[in-house]
Design a protein around this motif. Structure first.
Motif, PDB file in Angstrom:
ATOM      1  N   PRO A 184       0.834  -1.201   0.000  1.00  0.00           N
ATOM      2  CA  PRO A 184       0.000   0.000   0.000  1.00  0.00           C
ATOM      3  C   PRO A 184       0.874   1.258   0.000  1.00  0.00           C
ATOM      4  N   ALA A 187       3.232   2.497   3.072  1.00  0.00           N
ATOM      5  CA  ALA A 187       3.643   1.397   3.948  1.00  0.00           C
ATOM      6  C   ALA A 187       5.135   1.123   3.766  1.00  0.00           C
ATOM      7  N   PHE A 191       2.632  -6.319   2.516  1.00  0.00           N
ATOM      8  CA  PHE A 191       1.831  -7.332   3.177  1.00  0.00           C
ATOM      9  C   PHE A 191       1.903  -8.586   2.309  1.00  0.00           C
ATOM     10  N   PHE A 238      -8.253  -6.356   0.148  1.00  0.00           N
ATOM     11  CA  PHE A 238      -7.321  -5.670   1.044  1.00  0.00           C
ATOM     12  C   PHE A 238      -7.744  -4.211   1.248  1.00  0.00           C
ATOM     13  N   GLN A 241     -10.589  -3.965   3.566  1.00  0.00           N
ATOM     14  CA  GLN A 241     -10.159  -4.128   4.957  1.00  0.00           C
ATOM     15  C   GLN A 241      -9.596  -2.819   5.499  1.00  0.00           C
ATOM     16  N   MET A 242      -8.820  -2.116   4.688  1.00  0.00           N
ATOM     17  CA  MET A 242      -8.251  -0.834   5.100  1.00  0.00           C
ATOM     18  C   MET A 242      -9.364   0.178   5.396  1.00  0.00           C
ATOM     19  N   GLN A 243     -10.386   0.205   4.517  1.00  0.00           N
ATOM     20  CA  GLN A 243     -11.492   1.136   4.708  1.00  0.00           C
ATOM     21  C   GLN A 243     -12.272   0.845   5.989  1.00  0.00           C
ATOM     22  N   GLN A 246      -9.538  -2.536   9.408  1.00  0.00           N
ATOM     23  CA  GLN A 246      -9.111  -3.888   9.786  1.00  0.00           C
ATOM     24  C   GLN A 246      -7.847  -4.280   9.043  1.00  0.00           C
ATOM     25  N   ALA A 247      -6.929  -3.322   8.956  1.00  0.00           N
ATOM     26  CA  ALA A 247      -5.665  -3.581   8.277  1.00  0.00           C
ATOM     27  C   ALA A 247      -4.818  -4.527   9.116  1.00  0.00           C
ATOM     28  N   GLN A 249      -1.137  -6.623  10.156  1.00  0.00           N
ATOM     29  CA  GLN A 249       0.267  -6.264  10.328  1.00  0.00           C
ATOM     30  C   GLN A 249       1.061  -6.725   9.121  1.00  0.00           C
ATOM     31  N   GLN A 253       1.232 -13.184   6.241  1.00  0.00           N
ATOM     32  CA  GLN A 253      -0.171 -13.177   6.612  1.00  0.00           C
ATOM     33  C   GLN A 253      -0.850 -14.412   6.007  1.00  0.00           C
TER      34      GLN A 253
END
Length: 256
Positions: A184, A187, A191, A238, A241-243, A246-247, A249, A253
């Motif tokens: 992203p 970052a 990920f 993904f 999830q960011m929105q 719920q991002a 680590q 993964q």
């Protein structure tokens, strides 16, 4: 019933019986609380054309791979259902595995090949309620139950086709360990998602002669490309999830 491991979502199984459940009724549900926080569910090959429009389709690891649709990239994350089990998007394709619950066809005895319509007695949608549609009418299955039975029979048939499909992929050695790296903006580290299998596109493109003709005639080829096309949705899941805040680590993964 035999003490075999219960499938995903099920807390128990009871065969539907007019003697035991003659006064039971089925309530319509506007939510699926059992799917809250579930990031992956099995799908059948019959669903590939629809499911691939909304979710990445991958294959589980292990000796007997199963096609899985991802509703999130991390355990405990589901971007399509909210915390109460309601759909966030009414247009979303709900996999048949979810729509089947709380019913399923099961063998009552390990030595029998006969399947009986069973249900999860802990489900919220069926029980000795005052309201809802009757399960039995004059001691016979109601039309609703007949439709439920027909749906489950269709699901079992699709499951058999799916098992044959994945067995063929294994025999042809077309599945490989999958990995997706998402970087992203902003970052420091990517990920990286692993823990799933996918079709080896290079091997698929190298197929020739009888193997390729066999896959084309059997209808396998478009299903494989549906799976491969769906992988591009990893980044969309993904982003969802960011929105939702719920991002995960960074680094390794596990996905499926």
């Amino acid at each position: 019933m035999a003490s075999a491991p219960l499938p995903l979502f099920y807390n128990g199984l009871e065969p539907l019986s007019s003697e035991m459940h003659g006064n039971y009724r089925i309530r319509p549900q506007d939510r699926a609380s059992f799917v809250v926080g579930q990031h992956a569910v099995p799908v059948t090959v019959d669903e590939f054309p629809l499911a691939q429009r909304y979710m990445p389709i991958v294959f589980s690891v292990g000796p007997e791979s199963v096609p899985i649709a991802l509703m999130g990239l991390n355990e405990g994350v589901n971007v399509f259902f909210d915390d109460e089990g309601r759909l966030r998007d009414a247009q979303f394709y709900v996999p048949a595995y979810i729509r089947r619950y709380p019913y399923m066809l099961a063998r009552l005895r390990p030595d029998s090949q006969d399947l009986s319509l069973c249900f999860d007695p802990t489900a919220e949608s069926i029980g000795p309620f005052e309201d809802g549609d009757p399960v039995f009418v004059d001691g016979q299955p109601s039309e609703l139950v007949k439709n439920i039975l027909a749906f489950n029979e269709t699901f079992e048939q699709a499951g058999a086709r799916t098992a044959a499909f994945t067995k063929e992929l294994d025999e042809m050695e077309l599945l490989m360990d999958g990995e997706v790296s998402i970087q992203p903006e902003g970052a420091a580290q990517p990920f990286v998602y692993r823990g799933f299998r996918m079709v080896n596109e290079e091997k698929l493109n190298d197929l020739r002669g009888d193997q390729l003709r066999k896959m084309t005639k059997s209808g396998m080829l478009p299903l494989l490309y549906a799976h491969l096309f769906s992988l591009s949705l990893m980044r969309e899941i993904f982003a969802r999830q960011m929105q939702l805040g719920q991002a995960p680590q960074p680094q390794l993964q596990p996905t499926a």
